[in-house]
Design an enzyme around this catalytic site. Structure first.
Site, PDB file in Angstrom:
ATOM      1  N   GLN A 183       0.739  -1.198   0.137  1.00 15.82           N
ATOM      2  CA  GLN A 183      -0.097  -0.050  -0.145  1.00 15.82           C
ATOM      3  C   GLN A 183       0.875   1.277   0.069  1.00 15.82           C
ATOM      4  O   GLN A 183       0.311   2.281  -0.270  1.00 15.82           O
ATOM      5  CB  GLN A 183      -0.859   0.030   1.336  1.00 15.82           C
ATOM      6  N   ARG A 212      -7.946  -0.880   8.670  1.00 22.09           N
ATOM      7  CA  ARG A 212      -8.927  -0.181   8.185  1.00 22.09           C
ATOM      8  C   ARG A 212      -9.376   1.049   9.182  1.00 22.09           C
ATOM      9  O   ARG A 212     -10.378   1.114   9.559  1.00 22.09           O
ATOM     10  CB  ARG A 212     -10.196  -0.882   7.855  1.00 22.09           C
ATOM     11  N   CYS A 213      -8.477   1.743   9.685  1.00 19.43           N
ATOM     12  CA  CYS A 213      -8.336   2.426  10.797  1.00 19.43           C
ATOM     13  C   CYS A 213      -7.222   3.479  10.949  1.00 19.43           C
ATOM     14  O   CYS A 213      -6.198   3.015  10.371  1.00 19.43           O
ATOM     15  CB  CYS A 213      -8.361   1.603  11.967  1.00 19.43           C
ATOM     16  N   GLU A 245     -12.570   4.621   6.419  1.00 23.34           N
ATOM     17  CA  GLU A 245     -12.473   3.972   7.385  1.00 23.34           C
ATOM     18  C   GLU A 245     -13.658   4.275   8.634  1.00 23.34           C
ATOM     19  O   GLU A 245     -13.615   3.398   9.686  1.00 23.34           O
ATOM     20  CB  GLU A 245     -11.215   3.917   8.125  1.00 23.34           C
TER      21      GLU A 245
END
Ligand code: FES
Ligand code: FES
Lengths: 792, 176
Positions: free
Chosen positions: A221, A368-369, A738
């Site tokens: 990523q 996801r945070c 998120e």
């Protein structure tokens, strides 16, 4: 005449995604789809035990398997100073184990062979002799004075503690508690979870001895951070490293860290002078790569009788596994945990944190945070729920008393964050109205008659998304800004590249919409590329919902630079001075004479064919954007559940999500992000967790044991929007990827608790599996996921 | 041997048995020599370069590898290539013609039924099998039919809508 922005696929258009054209044809190009000439295949042998000293490794039989080209162990890595590598949190992590194995699934050896089946065969022929050591599987055990020292490789590491950290004002908080009418307490465990993108991790390293260039296809990523890390670890010059992150089958934070497999494949390619492909299997992914959460959250609220919060205390104990490998900004040891209670007006707050090593996989990635914000907001909303009950107040009223009001912005939180905009009360009202909050009590009564228990749960929160600014946020010293490069060709078509990296968020579609909005070039005329460090400008990648807040802003800024230059060209073409030029979407015209104008495409052509004297030719530029602040989206999630007291099974009757993420570039994509996030929230609340037995065996190493919701279990979601533009973002957008994962879990849990708390139970730890809910109903006691771990 | 040259490994691995299989893939007869242990998913991906069929797990849970086997959806990671000998296999690459998308593909695009795209080929193949036996499914029927396929991105709601969209279009085309 100005263009119709929606028609050209500009801001606010639910433009269908361009990347879909290849995905729906099966023509995506994920790492495993890449085949290079002469490519070899690598397989990793992992430790079957959680904690053991390695007495010997015998690779003889593996070398004898026909088709085997190379066998690597910790010893071969150590000879090249590659047995250990740095983590993103200034710790070290073993690449291949030399002295000990410290978690089940740790990398012990690697085989490189002609095909993956042979590599797997040969791995099974490697004989490793282990001398087993007691396994530490939670922070309670880690603190025992007699506990074995997990990190005996480190100097100055006498215990299993990694850090003590604190923030806030202890004295002011103590004073608030002394003045309180009511003190409310919670004690929670946020279980370990794995982001588990459907595609596991992998890499193809291709070292060319003739040119000295290393090309690595990698599931990452953050390609540029990886390039810097590889340069450091492998001691190769940075310009001789090219990282290509092709299509990614999801990331969710799992694909941010540097993993041993990447490093081993690189060395293997250097040694064999052939491309080496490593594709992890799912078990390898689940037991060894970055997990999320695994933290104990304890806290208290000091409350006045009328519901006003006077102060907040919080203590976290986090389990980081064998290597402290959290991906997070340097300054903050437990991520942005101190963003907790940012949505509420809290005069005094104090947070203390302790982190421990255990014999579990390393991680602490932002799943996801935005760096532990999920834990912070879960704590906040479970705390709010408990406090309202302790006060005997209605859940919505209690929140209304304490939410930051619209006229209080910019608002400085007790921990020092600056929230800048929002309509918190309005979001809550929209959500309550949609769920039918007013008539809930009657519904609940009616259900009781049917023998069912109804519950309603609220979660309201704002969260910090989009790190930087670079004054406060860096990873390994690299400042957290981002970039975009725009090249407009002579026919008015363009190519845009950014330092972010899409993993399903749809950057190829939305970035073009921002350019369309700024320049009036139709979105279909703009191609977007990301993920190749040889061509993309330097950026920090995509995680923590930072793409739109940072890279998205850079896209707008670079388009504005292009427009500024085009204006000079337009003045030249129209033979007027620049001051006499006006802009409307897609076109410059002469003030007072709207008919006389030139399009952006005319300017593009002129930039290459008819440049005014003294102006550089061409229409290309690059922008680096360092945001002045984080963005602060707000969300109100309300959930209604029905619990069957006979079984503990609960069903979601309705779920309403009201999100305010500022201006929406592509509403369709925003809603897709919210629904995906809510599903992960539901997953964590209901079934998805990774646990360990007392020997450190991972229970949850495959999809039969690690439960993920399918279409059948997943409830439907009703979405609403409120728009408060971000005051500092160039197009008013805030992060959104998120919010739902962060704020969602508490809505589900609060709803189930609301249905069963008449029995006296205050808390059931996630996941709320039917057996846990049933136990709570039967005993009226809390059901804890905390240690001591039962052997069940 | 079909190529002009083929390098022979210096040490030819002894007693690795191979078998010749012929499978009709997307309407075309394909013949491959395979080791008996080769998985169908790997034959499709590696021998035939049909990389649209993905693999996402080791335990037959995720459905990313779903293809149609004699018209039925199966998980190609759990079938040996030799078992497919003489059978008919349809993969995502067989859905569209050169000029036209299949309504299921259009549906997924129109209703935003995909994000990272990794589950998508499997989802679409499972959907195709469903719509062939039930042209007018309810939401529950779609959710049940796709419950062998995991998606980590979308939350399924838009996948359900995509299948509905496709069903409607296919019914309309049928009626013409
Ligand atoms: S790869 Fe997961 S079911 Fe086949
Ligand atoms: S779209 Fe990513 S897994 Fe389904």
């Amino acid at each position: 005449m100005a263009l119709d922005e929606l028609k050209i696929g500009g801001m606010g258009a639910s433009r269908r995604r361009v990347e879909d054209n290849r995905f729906i044809r099966g023509k995506g190009r994920y790492v495993d789809d890449v085949v290079l000439p002469g490519m070899l295949h690598m397989e990793i042998l992992r430790s079957p035990v959680a904690h053991a000293r390695i007495k010997s490794i015998d690779t003889t039989a593996a070398w004898e398997v026909p088709g085997v080209r190379l066998v690597l162990t910790g010893e071969t890595m150590a000879a090249r100073n590659l047995a250990w590598m740095p983590t993103l949190s200034y710790d070290t992590q073993a690449v291949l184990a030399t002295d000990k194995v410290r978690f089940q699934g740790q990398e012990v050896a690697a085989v490189i062979a002609d095909d993956p089946y042979i590599a797997k065969d040969a791995c099974s022929r490697i004989v490793v002799e282990y001398e087993s050591l007691p396994a530490i599987v939670n922070p309670v055990q880690a603190q025992d004075p007699n506990a074995p020292l997990i990190r005996d490789d480190k100097e100055n590491q006498a215990t299993n503690k990694i850090f003590d950290w604190e923030i806030g004002d202890k004295e002011a908080t103590d004073r608030a508690f002394a003045e309180a009418d009511v003190v409310s307490t919670v004690d929670l465990h946020y279980p370990r979870s794995h982001p588990s993108p459907l595609e596991p991790c992998g890499s193809i390293a291709d070292y060319d001895r003739a040119t000295g260039k290393l090309t690595v296809y990698m599931t990452t990523q953050a390609p540029h951070i990886i390039r810097a890390a590889v340069s450091l670890v492998a001691e190769l010059p940075e310009h001789m490293i090219r990282i290509i992150s092709p299509d990614l089958g999801g990331g969710f934070g799992n694909k941010v860290p540097v993993y041993p497999g990447y490093v081993i494949s690189i060395l293997a390619s250097i040694l064999t002078e052939r491309p080496v492909k490593w594709i992890e299997d799912k078990s390898g992914n689940l037991i060894s790569t970055g997990f999320g959460r695994d933290v104990y959250l304890q806290g208290q609220l000091a409350l006045r009788k009328d519901g006003k919060i006077l102060g907040m205390r919080m203590h976290t104990v986090s389990d980081h596994g064998a290597f402290y490998a959290d991906a997070q900004p340097t300054k903050f040891k437990i991520g942005l945990m101190h963003s907790t209670f940012a949505a509420y007006d809290v005069p005094a707050a104090h947070l203390t944190s302790e982190g421990f090593y255990t014999n579990k996989a390393p991680g602490g990635v932002a799943y996801r945070c935005s760096f532990r914000v999920t834990e912070a907001m879960f704590f906040q909303e479970r705390m709010m729920h408990a406090a309202a009950n302790d006060l005997g107040m209605d859940q919505a009223d209690f929140r209304r008393v304490n939410l930051v009001k619209d006229d209080m912005f910019p608002y400085r939180t007790a921990f020092g964050f600056l929230t800048d905009s929002g309509q918190y009360g309005k979001c809550l009202d929209v959500a309550l109205e949609a769920i039918g909050y007013d008539t809930f009590k009657e519904e609940q009564e009616e259900a009781r008659k049917r023998g069912k228990l109804l519950g309603i749960g609220i979660s309201t929160m704002t969260e910090p998304l989009g790190a930087g600014n670079s004054r406060e946020y860096d990873i390994l010293g690299i400042k957290m800004f981002d970039s975009a490069e725009l090249r407009v060709h002579m026919t008015g078509k363009a190519i845009l590249r950014t330092g972010a990296k899409t993993q399903g968020q749809g950057h190829e579609t939305t970035w073009a919409q921002i350019v369309a909005h700024e320049l009036g070039i139709p979105a279909d005329d703009i191609v977007v590329e990301e993920g190749d460090t040889d061509t993309a400008p330097f950026g920090m990648g995509t995680y923590a919902s930072r793409s739109t807040p940072v890279a998205g802003a850079a896209v707008a800024m670079v388009a504005r630079k292009i427009r500024a230059k085009a204006r000079k060209i337009a003045a030249h073409l129209l033979e007027v001075s620049e001051e006499d030029i006006e802009w409307e979407l897609g076109r410059f015209y002469v003030r007072g004479n709207e008919e006389r104008g030139v399009t952006i495409q005319d300017c593009a052509l002129a930039a290459y064919s008819n440049v005014p004297d003294g102006l550089e030719p061409g229409l290309e530029n690059v922008a680096y954007y360092d945001p002045p602040n984080l963005t602060w989206p707000f969300a109100a999630y309300v959930c209604k559940v029905e619990v069957d007291p006979q079984t503990g099974v609960w069903d979601v009757l309705k779920f309403v999500a009201v999100d305010d993420c500022g201006v929406r570039i592509n509403p369709m994509i925003v809603e897709g992000q919210i629904m995906g996030g809510l599903t992960e929230a539901y997953a964590m609340a209901s079934m998805q967790y990774i646990t360990f037995d007392e020997e450190g065996n991972c229970i949850g190493s495959n999809y039969m044991d690690y439960l993920l919701p399918t279409a059948w279990e997943t409830p439907g979601f009703e979405l609403h929007e409120v728009v408060t533009p971000c005051p500092h973002h160039p197009i008013g957008a805030k992060g959104i990827g998120e919010c739902a994962t962060v704020g969602g879990p508490a809505a589900f849990v609060n709803a189930v608790m609301n249905a069963i708390e008449h029995t006296g139970v205050r808390n059931v730890d996630m996941p709320l599996m039917p057996n846990r809910v049933y136990e709570a109903l039967q005993t009226g006691q809390n059901v804890s996921g905390m240690p001591p771990v039962k052997g069940d | 041997m079909t190529s002009l040259y083929e390098e022979v490994p210096a040490e030819v691995p002894a007693n690795v048995p191979t078998r010749r299989v012929t499978v009709t893939v997307n309407g075309e007869k394909r013949t491959v020599d395979v080791e008996p242990r080769l998985l169908l998913a790997h034959m499709l991906r590696q021998a035939l370069q049909l990389t649209g069929t993905h693999t996402g797990c080791d335990t037959t849970n995720c459905g990313a590898c779903t293809v149609l086997f004699d018209g039925r959806p199966i998980k190609s990671c759990t079938m040996l290539a030799v078992q497919a000998d003489g059978h008919d296999v349809e993969t995502v690459e067989g859905l569209a013609t050169a000029s036209e998308l299949h309504p299921i593909q259009e549906g997924f695009k129109q209703e935003h039924g995909l994000q990272c795209g990794y589950c998508t080929p499997g989802m679409m193949m499972a959907s195709k099998a469903l719509l062939e036996r039930n042209p007018n499914p309810t939401e529950d029927e779609i959710r049940w039919a796709l419950s062998g396929n995991l998606c980590r991105c979308t939350g399924y709601q838009n996948i359900v809508k995509s299948v509905m969209w496709a069903a409607e279009k296919m019914r309309a085309e049928e009626a013409e």
